[in-house]
Design a protein around this motif. Structure first.
Motif, mmCIF file in Angstrom:
data_model
loop_
_atom_site.group_PDB
_atom_site.id
_atom_site.type_symbol
_atom_site.label_atom_id
_atom_site.label_comp_id
_atom_site.label_asym_id
_atom_site.label_seq_id
_atom_site.Cartn_x
_atom_site.Cartn_y
_atom_site.Cartn_z
ATOM 1 N N TRP A 71 11.077 -23.941 -48.986
ATOM 2 C CA TRP A 71 10.595 -23.108 -47.876
ATOM 3 C C TRP A 71 10.604 -23.880 -46.559
ATOM 4 C CZ3 TRP A 71 6.261 -25.048 -45.471
ATOM 5 C CH2 TRP A 71 5.486 -25.964 -46.191
ATOM 6 N N GLU A 72 10.627 -23.129 -45.468
ATOM 7 C CA GLU A 72 10.559 -23.706 -44.129
ATOM 8 C C GLU A 72 9.357 -23.137 -43.395
ATOM 9 O OE1 GLU A 72 14.175 -22.971 -42.090
ATOM 10 O OE2 GLU A 72 15.415 -24.167 -43.466
ATOM 11 N N SER A 73 8.802 -23.924 -42.485
ATOM 12 C CA SER A 73 7.663 -23.480 -41.691
ATOM 13 C C SER A 73 8.131 -22.456 -40.664
ATOM 14 C CB SER A 73 7.008 -24.667 -40.986
ATOM 15 O OG SER A 73 5.933 -24.220 -40.180
ATOM 16 N N VAL A 74 7.519 -21.259 -40.696
ATOM 17 C CA VAL A 74 7.932 -20.189 -39.783
ATOM 18 C C VAL A 74 6.771 -19.682 -38.929
ATOM 19 C CG1 VAL A 74 9.796 -19.427 -41.304
ATOM 20 C CG2 VAL A 74 7.512 -18.436 -41.574
ATOM 21 N N ALA A 75 5.584 -20.265 -39.089
ATOM 22 C CA ALA A 75 4.418 -19.801 -38.341
ATOM 23 C C ALA A 75 3.687 -20.996 -37.729
ATOM 24 C CB ALA A 75 3.478 -19.025 -39.266
ATOM 25 N N PRO A 76 3.054 -20.805 -36.586
ATOM 26 C CA PRO A 76 2.340 -21.904 -35.929
ATOM 27 C C PRO A 76 1.051 -22.246 -36.670
ATOM 28 C CG PRO A 76 1.951 -19.862 -34.762
ATOM 29 C CD PRO A 76 2.973 -19.550 -35.815
ATOM 30 N N PRO A 77 0.479 -23.425 -36.419
ATOM 31 C CA PRO A 77 -0.810 -23.784 -37.030
ATOM 32 C C PRO A 77 -1.897 -22.827 -36.552
ATOM 33 C CG PRO A 77 0.272 -25.699 -36.068
ATOM 34 C CD PRO A 77 1.023 -24.496 -35.591
ATOM 35 N N PRO A 78 -2.990 -22.706 -37.295
ATOM 36 C CA PRO A 78 -4.078 -21.818 -36.874
ATOM 37 C C PRO A 78 -4.840 -22.413 -35.692
ATOM 38 C CG PRO A 78 -4.734 -23.063 -38.798
ATOM 39 C CD PRO A 78 -3.286 -23.379 -38.575
ATOM 40 N N THR A 79 -5.552 -21.566 -34.995
ATOM 41 C CA THR A 79 -6.465 -22.024 -33.951
ATOM 42 C C THR A 79 -7.875 -22.038 -34.520
ATOM 43 O OG1 THR A 79 -6.741 -19.754 -33.159
ATOM 44 C CG2 THR A 79 -5.009 -21.090 -32.132
ATOM 45 N N ARG A 80 -8.767 -22.801 -33.878
ATOM 46 C CA ARG A 80 -10.146 -22.916 -34.372
ATOM 47 C C ARG A 80 -11.108 -22.587 -33.244
ATOM 48 N NH1 ARG A 80 -12.084 -27.951 -38.219
ATOM 49 N NH2 ARG A 80 -13.521 -26.682 -39.506
ATOM 50 N N GLY A 112 -16.069 -23.037 -35.600
ATOM 51 C CA GLY A 112 -15.376 -23.763 -36.650
ATOM 52 C C GLY A 112 -14.493 -22.901 -37.528
ATOM 53 N N THR A 113 -14.345 -21.633 -37.180
ATOM 54 C CA THR A 113 -13.532 -20.714 -37.982
ATOM 55 C C THR A 113 -12.072 -20.771 -37.545
ATOM 56 O OG1 THR A 113 -15.401 -19.215 -38.311
ATOM 57 C CG2 THR A 113 -13.194 -18.299 -38.654
ATOM 58 N N PHE A 114 -11.175 -20.777 -38.527
ATOM 59 C CA PHE A 114 -9.736 -20.798 -38.250
ATOM 60 C C PHE A 114 -9.209 -19.370 -38.138
ATOM 61 C CE2 PHE A 114 -10.446 -24.888 -40.388
ATOM 62 C CZ PHE A 114 -9.870 -25.751 -39.455
ATOM 63 N N HIS A 115 -8.208 -19.202 -37.248
ATOM 64 C CA HIS A 115 -7.596 -17.888 -37.039
ATOM 65 C C HIS A 115 -6.086 -18.004 -37.177
ATOM 66 C CE1 HIS A 115 -11.305 -15.950 -35.414
ATOM 67 N NE2 HIS A 115 -11.589 -17.201 -35.071
ATOM 68 N N PHE A 116 -5.516 -17.111 -38.004
ATOM 69 C CA PHE A 116 -4.067 -17.030 -38.192
ATOM 70 C C PHE A 116 -3.601 -15.732 -37.549
ATOM 71 C CE2 PHE A 116 -5.803 -19.667 -41.511
ATOM 72 C CZ PHE A 116 -4.890 -20.707 -41.646
ATOM 73 N N ASP A 117 -2.679 -15.831 -36.605
ATOM 74 C CA ASP A 117 -2.310 -14.686 -35.771
ATOM 75 C C ASP A 117 -1.976 -13.430 -36.571
ATOM 76 O OD1 ASP A 117 -2.700 -16.208 -33.536
ATOM 77 O OD2 ASP A 117 -0.581 -16.757 -33.295
ATOM 78 N N GLU A 118 -1.135 -13.580 -37.604
ATOM 79 C CA GLU A 118 -0.644 -12.398 -38.319
ATOM 80 C C GLU A 118 -1.572 -11.940 -39.447
ATOM 81 O OE1 GLU A 118 1.745 -15.863 -40.104
ATOM 82 O OE2 GLU A 118 0.209 -15.475 -38.582
ATOM 83 N N HIS A 119 -2.660 -12.680 -39.674
ATOM 84 C CA HIS A 119 -3.607 -12.308 -40.741
ATOM 85 C C HIS A 119 -5.039 -12.414 -40.211
ATOM 86 C CE1 HIS A 119 -0.610 -12.063 -43.956
ATOM 87 N NE2 HIS A 119 -0.039 -13.125 -43.409
ATOM 88 N N PRO A 120 -5.475 -11.426 -39.422
ATOM 89 C CA PRO A 120 -6.780 -11.500 -38.746
ATOM 90 C C PRO A 120 -7.991 -11.482 -39.670
ATOM 91 C CG PRO A 120 -5.790 -9.325 -38.476
ATOM 92 C CD PRO A 120 -4.739 -10.193 -39.089
ATOM 93 N N THR A 121 -7.824 -11.049 -40.928
ATOM 94 C CA THR A 121 -8.983 -11.007 -41.835
ATOM 95 C C THR A 121 -9.146 -12.300 -42.631
ATOM 96 O OG1 THR A 121 -7.673 -10.004 -43.622
ATOM 97 C CG2 THR A 121 -8.772 -8.513 -42.073
ATOM 98 N N PHE A 122 -8.177 -13.197 -42.531
ATOM 99 C CA PHE A 122 -8.250 -14.473 -43.249
ATOM 100 C C PHE A 122 -8.893 -15.495 -42.320
ATOM 101 C CE2 PHE A 122 -5.875 -18.350 -44.946
ATOM 102 C CZ PHE A 122 -6.779 -18.523 -45.987
ATOM 103 N N VAL A 132 -14.974 -15.091 -50.622
ATOM 104 C CA VAL A 132 -15.813 -15.612 -49.526
ATOM 105 C C VAL A 132 -15.532 -14.933 -48.195
ATOM 106 C CG1 VAL A 132 -16.175 -17.872 -50.581
ATOM 107 C CG2 VAL A 132 -14.150 -17.505 -49.149
ATOM 108 N N GLY A 133 -14.841 -13.806 -48.209
ATOM 109 C CA GLY A 133 -14.658 -13.042 -46.975
ATOM 110 C C GLY A 133 -15.973 -12.435 -46.532
ATOM 111 N N GLU A 134 -15.937 -11.616 -45.523
ATOM 112 C CA GLU A 134 -17.172 -11.057 -44.958
ATOM 113 C C GLU A 134 -18.022 -10.353 -46.006
ATOM 114 O OE1 GLU A 134 -18.600 -8.102 -41.299
ATOM 115 O OE2 GLU A 134 -16.470 -8.556 -41.620
ATOM 116 N N ARG A 135 -17.376 -9.691 -46.967
ATOM 117 C CA ARG A 135 -18.108 -9.011 -48.045
ATOM 118 C C ARG A 135 -17.873 -9.697 -49.393
ATOM 119 N NH1 ARG A 135 -22.163 -6.555 -46.938
ATOM 120 N NH2 ARG A 135 -21.948 -5.279 -48.814
ATOM 121 N N GLY A 136 -17.389 -10.919 -49.367
ATOM 122 C CA GLY A 136 -17.083 -11.630 -50.602
ATOM 123 C C GLY A 136 -18.305 -11.898 -51.462
ATOM 124 N N ARG A 137 -18.119 -11.839 -52.766
ATOM 125 C CA ARG A 137 -19.269 -11.946 -53.678
ATOM 126 C C ARG A 137 -19.915 -13.324 -53.638
ATOM 127 N NH1 ARG A 137 -14.675 -12.246 -56.656
ATOM 128 N NH2 ARG A 137 -14.485 -13.786 -58.342
#
Length: 317
Positions: free
Chosen positions: A117-126, A130-140, A258-263
């Motif tokens: 595989w090759e890297s096709v997406a930028p690193p997340p922002t924080r 302290g929470t990380f954000h991935f542009d194309e996956h806002p719920t992760f 461990v998401g917002e409603r994670g058990r």
């Protein structure tokens, strides 16, 4: 009556009196009503306790390495089989044993896919929390990076030990070397990554938790074409910019844990409320106050309790 009939009746009365005197009638009645005792059935050798076990149970080991964060083992099996299925069961077991002698034909293609595989997406922002954000996956929204998880201690130090995959029928090892060099800086690889045995003392919260990769395989949670070691390996590659068809499934699993409603998240925050803890530093809280097992479980899913989450939990009371 004639003399003959008179003598006949007298003979009948005399004979009946003699029968009554001897008790012949009573014996005859008792004999006719008494039934013989039932014969005891002999058990044949075929009804003795079976010695075969199912192919799945016979080939399932209890491994040392823990991965899936489960507090109770839900893989227990309750099965009952009819006597008529024993022959078929034996045939299936023999077929499984024969099939296990050689790896699948496309094993080499699968192996190549792990590193091609090759890297096709930028690193997340924080953000400031302290929470990380991935542009194309806002719920992760994890708040622990893979490097932080390894440095602080996770998976008993044995996540990257040599792993025999029963699904692929091959041993996977040395794949830890694909991790970025900066993640491994000042890290004792033998203790924190490739230990042959699970060591709770390596973990951040000094406790054992989770299920093994072998159990993940049995449960069908491993997508071998992408990440033979499971969720954390997927996370390390996703973090580095790989994107694949398994992303949505793995992110969905994270959300349910461990998401917002994670058990696990909800259960850990509930422990805080029960203990009356209202403040938490970024590095966590005293293990004596809140469950260390819950903390380690969430830590292995790249999430830990931060003050905003705790404030929100208290506000909901």
């Amino acid at each position: 009556m004639t003399d003959y009939e008179t003598r006949r009746l007298e003979n009948i009365k005399r004979n009946q009196a003699l029968i009554n005197e001897l008790g012949i009638n009573k014996v005859k009645q008792e004999t006719s009503t008494k039934r013989p005792p039932p014969k005891k059935r002999k058990l044949s050798p075929s009804t003795s306790r079976p010695t075969r076990v199912s192919a799945r149970i016979a080939t399932t080991e209890r491994p040392i390495y823990n991965d899936e964060p489960s507090i109770s083992n839900k893989a227990s099996s309750r099965s009952s089989r009819k006597n008529g299925a024993k022959k078929e069961q034996s045939v299936v077991a023999d077929a499984v044993e024969t099939e296990a002698q050689s790896p699948p034909a496309d094993l080499e293609d699968i192996r190549k896919g792990w590193t091609a595989w090759e890297s096709v997406a930028p690193p997340p922002t924080r953000d400031e929390d302290g929470t990380f954000h991935f542009d194309e996956h806002p719920t992760f929204l994890p708040n622990k990076s893979p490097a932080e998880m390894l440095a602080e201690g996770a998976f008993g130090g044995s996540y990257y030990r040599p792993l025999y995959s029963k699904s692929l029928r091959t041993t996977v090892e040395d794949d830890w070397k694909e991790l970025p060099g900066e993640w491994l800086k000042d890290l004792n690889v033998e203790r924190y990554l490739t230990s042959s045995s699970y060591d709770p003392e390596v973990n951040k919260f000094k406790v054992r938790c989770g299920q093994s990769i072998e159990e993940w395989e049995v449960a069908g949670w491993i997508a071998h074409a992408y990440d033979v070691r499971g969720w954390f390996q997927w996370y390390t590659r996703f973090w580095q910019g790989r994107r694949c068809d398994d992303d949505d499934r793995q992110i969905g699993r994270w959300e349910r844990c461990v998401g917002e409603r994670g058990r696990w998240r909800r259960m850990l925050l509930k422990k805080y409320l029960q203990a009356g803890v209202k403040t938490v530093a970024d590095e966590g809280v005293d293990e004596e106050e809140v469950s260390p097992v819950m903390h380690q479980t969430c830590h292995q899913w790249a999430w830990e309790v931060r003050q905003p989450s705790l404030d929100e939990a208290w506000a909901g009371q």
